[in-house]
Scaffold this motif. Structure first.
Motif, mmCIF file in Angstrom:
data_model
loop_
_atom_site.group_PDB
_atom_site.id
_atom_site.type_symbol
_atom_site.label_atom_id
_atom_site.label_comp_id
_atom_site.label_asym_id
_atom_site.label_seq_id
_atom_site.Cartn_x
_atom_site.Cartn_y
_atom_site.Cartn_z
ATOM 1 N N LYS A 82 4.595 -7.895 20.064
ATOM 2 C CA LYS A 82 3.724 -7.267 19.082
ATOM 3 C C LYS A 82 3.894 -5.756 19.088
ATOM 4 N N GLU A 83 3.981 -5.161 20.263
ATOM 5 C CA GLU A 83 4.108 -3.705 20.362
ATOM 6 C C GLU A 83 5.429 -3.232 19.766
ATOM 7 N N ALA A 84 6.507 -3.967 20.023
ATOM 8 C CA ALA A 84 7.808 -3.580 19.465
ATOM 9 C C ALA A 84 7.768 -3.587 17.947
ATOM 10 N N LEU A 85 7.175 -4.630 17.371
ATOM 11 C CA LEU A 85 7.110 -4.734 15.917
ATOM 12 C C LEU A 85 6.106 -3.749 15.328
ATOM 13 N N ARG A 86 5.083 -3.424 16.108
ATOM 14 C CA ARG A 86 4.115 -2.417 15.657
ATOM 15 C C ARG A 86 4.796 -1.056 15.540
ATOM 16 N N GLN A 87 5.551 -0.690 16.553
ATOM 17 C CA GLN A 87 6.255 0.594 16.517
ATOM 18 C C GLN A 87 7.295 0.622 15.402
ATOM 19 N N GLN A 88 7.972 -0.500 15.214
ATOM 20 C CA GLN A 88 8.978 -0.565 14.147
ATOM 21 C C GLN A 88 8.322 -0.395 12.775
ATOM 22 N N GLN A 89 7.203 -1.083 12.560
ATOM 23 C CA GLN A 89 6.509 -0.980 11.272
ATOM 24 C C GLN A 89 6.020 0.442 11.030
ATOM 25 N N ASP A 90 5.491 1.073 12.067
ATOM 26 C CA ASP A 90 5.000 2.447 11.939
ATOM 27 C C ASP A 90 6.144 3.386 11.559
ATOM 28 N N PHE A 91 7.270 3.225 12.220
ATOM 29 C CA PHE A 91 8.427 4.076 11.923
ATOM 30 C C PHE A 91 8.877 3.868 10.485
ATOM 31 N N MET A 92 8.933 2.602 10.058
ATOM 32 C CA MET A 92 9.376 2.297 8.704
ATOM 33 C C MET A 92 8.437 2.892 7.656
ATOM 34 N N ASN A 93 7.126 2.784 7.890
ATOM 35 C CA ASN A 93 6.149 3.381 6.977
ATOM 36 C C ASN A 93 6.380 4.878 6.838
ATOM 37 N N ARG A 94 6.540 5.541 7.981
ATOM 38 C CA ARG A 94 6.692 6.988 7.967
ATOM 39 C C ARG A 94 8.022 7.412 7.335
ATOM 40 N N ALA A 95 9.088 6.640 7.614
ATOM 41 C CA ALA A 95 10.386 6.954 7.023
ATOM 42 C C ALA A 95 10.354 6.795 5.510
ATOM 43 N N THR A 96 9.658 5.769 5.037
ATOM 44 C CA THR A 96 9.590 5.522 3.603
ATOM 45 C C THR A 96 8.802 6.612 2.889
ATOM 46 N N ILE A 97 7.666 7.009 3.489
ATOM 47 C CA ILE A 97 6.874 8.096 2.902
ATOM 48 C C ILE A 97 7.693 9.380 2.880
ATOM 49 N N ALA A 98 8.381 9.672 3.970
ATOM 50 C CA ALA A 98 9.190 10.892 4.032
ATOM 51 C C ALA A 98 10.309 10.864 3.007
ATOM 52 N N ALA A 99 10.921 9.687 2.825
ATOM 53 C CA ALA A 99 12.023 9.573 1.875
ATOM 54 C C ALA A 99 11.548 9.752 0.439
ATOM 55 N N GLN A 100 10.359 9.253 0.130
ATOM 56 C CA GLN A 100 9.875 9.313 -1.239
ATOM 57 C C GLN A 100 9.185 10.640 -1.564
ATOM 58 N N PHE A 101 8.454 11.193 -0.612
ATOM 59 C CA PHE A 101 7.686 12.406 -0.871
ATOM 60 C C PHE A 101 8.381 13.663 -0.369
ATOM 61 N N GLY A 102 9.394 13.522 0.496
ATOM 62 C CA GLY A 102 10.023 14.697 1.074
ATOM 63 C C GLY A 102 9.082 15.352 2.077
ATOM 64 N N SER A 103 9.363 16.584 2.384
ATOM 65 C CA SER A 103 8.575 17.285 3.399
ATOM 66 C C SER A 103 7.335 17.951 2.828
ATOM 67 N N SER A 104 7.126 17.791 1.507
ATOM 68 C CA SER A 104 5.994 18.488 0.891
ATOM 69 C C SER A 104 4.657 17.828 1.204
ATOM 70 N N VAL A 105 4.679 16.544 1.579
ATOM 71 C CA VAL A 105 3.444 15.812 1.864
ATOM 72 C C VAL A 105 3.581 15.135 3.221
ATOM 73 N N SER A 106 2.677 15.444 4.137
ATOM 74 C CA SER A 106 2.723 14.806 5.452
ATOM 75 C C SER A 106 2.269 13.359 5.325
ATOM 76 N N PHE A 107 2.632 12.560 6.312
ATOM 77 C CA PHE A 107 2.239 11.155 6.304
ATOM 78 C C PHE A 107 0.721 11.037 6.303
#
Length: 386
Positions: free
Chosen positions: A249-274
């Motif tokens: 569960k912890e491994a998949l939790r960390q993976q999901q968190d990373f994916m969420n943050r990467a997707t937000i960063a990719a779509q919004f760029g650095s102008s909007v923090s997660f």
């Protein structure tokens, strides 16, 4: 508006972390030529979670996975839900030629961007529709428009972030955006009427009855095309978790968190923090953590179901089979295996090693095909894919 739906979609992900990202999407966003959405691997940090050994049969009570019935009939409730979603995604828009821009206001603007007094590629737009506070533009842009009146023109003296991934040549540079507010767009709840149908369907349909008939046929085709996925979802729903391996569960939790943050960063760029993006849509750290826990548990359940079916059917992720699977993917995408692995790390992070993820993905491809081949389809005009 589209970015709001993006955030909601990202935060709704559960078991899709294993199966929901097609290689075509993965390639387009993180491997191909779409450099504006690529996340740099140099920013990836952390390490793999050491997942404990577990007996999947002690962890999962597996539902019947052969002969799962899938009813393709579209119910009145399903049709109404689809119509409600359509109305929500296509609200009524009223152009307002007076007023002041506020946080959350949808506005139509023109702007011209200049660096060192010269316009630069991609820095100017006409008739651009944005939601203030969620435009995804660089820091200060939305704040500069807030307070402007319709018809007003204003210079925004801003600075590109450093680094600026969308265009590294602009990193850290001063920029002046000359912005004109053309009008404000007031959004209101839509009601299904003949007039609304005509206005939103590009005259494809003239009446509500025609629209409902077409929507029902669309849902029917979707059900028929996706019967295999529906069958697998039924297995997930009817199977139960007896014991949850905490490190899985912890491994998949960390993976999901990373994916969420990467997707937000990719779509919004650095102008909007997660954190800012989450706050804009009513999610704080506590509610995000709750979502993340639920997502990890769902993903772990799916993985264990895949492993349990594979074990019963004698499906093995041998080194040779997995390598062939990787080669099929990289051949279809025309990339090297090194690039494939780098892209995986950029998007999914280090919590679940690439090789472990690919083995699970390979097993899923085999198990889902088995489930689909053995599904019993009811009330279908055609058995799509059968």
């Amino acid at each position: 508006m589209k970015k709001q739906h993006l955030v909601v979609a990202i935060l709704a992900v559960s078991a899709a972390v294993l199966t929901g990202c097609s290689w075509d999407d993965f390639k387009a966003k993180f491997v191909g030529n779409d450099k504006e959405t690529t996340v740099s691997g140099s920013a990836v940090s952390g390490s793999a979670v050491d997942v404990e050994d577990y007996d999947v049969n002690e962890c999962i009570t597996l539902a019947e996975y052969k002969g799962v019935e899938v009813d393709c009939k579209v119910t009145d409730k399903e049709l109404q839900n689809a119509i409600d979603e359509y109305l929500q995604s296509n609200p009524l828009e009223k152009i307002v030629k007076k007023g002041t821009c506020e946080m959350g206001t949808v506005v139509n603007i023109d702007y011209v961007g200049k660096v060192d007094g010269k316009e630069f590629d991609g820095g100017s737009q006409e008739g651009q529709q944005i939601t203030l506070g969620a435009s995804g533009y660089i820091d200060g842009f939305d704040d500069g428009v807030i307070g402007m009146k319709v018809g007003e023109t204003k210079d925004l003296n801003l600075k590109f972030p450093d680094p600026y991934q969308n265009n590294t040549a602009l990193s850290g540079k001063d920029v002046v955006f000359t912005v004109t507010v053309n009008y404000i767009i007031e959004l209101s709840e839509a009601k299904l009427t003949d007039a609304y149908v005509k206005s939103t369907s590009n005259s494809e349909y003239e009446t509500v009855a025609e629209f409902k008939k077409a929507k029902k046929e669309e849902l029917q085709k979707q059900k028929e095309a996706n019967y295999g996925t529906t069958a697998f979802s039924t297995i997930i729903e009817k199977s139960t978790v007896k014991k949850m391996p905490p490190t899985l569960k912890e491994a998949l939790r960390q993976q999901q968190d990373f994916m969420n943050r990467a997707t937000i960063a990719a779509q919004f760029g650095s102008s909007v923090s997660f954190e800012t993006a989450m706050a804009q849509y009513g999610m704080n750290q506590e509610t995000y953590d709750q979502m993340l826990d639920s997502s990890a548990e769902s993903s772990a359940k799916v993985q264990m179901i895949i492993e349990a079916i594979a074990a019963k059917e004698g499906i093995e992720a041998t080194d040779e089979a997995v390598q062939d699977y990787i080669q099929q993917n990289i051949k279809s995408a025309n990339v090297t295996e090194e690039k494939y692995r780098e892209a995986f790390l950029d998007y999914y992070g280090p919590a679940v090693p690439f090789d472990d993820f690919i083995k699970t993905s390979y097993l899923y491809s085999k198990v889902s095909a088995l489930v689909e081949d053995n599904a019993k389809v009811k009330n279908a005009s055609t058995k799509s894919g059968k």
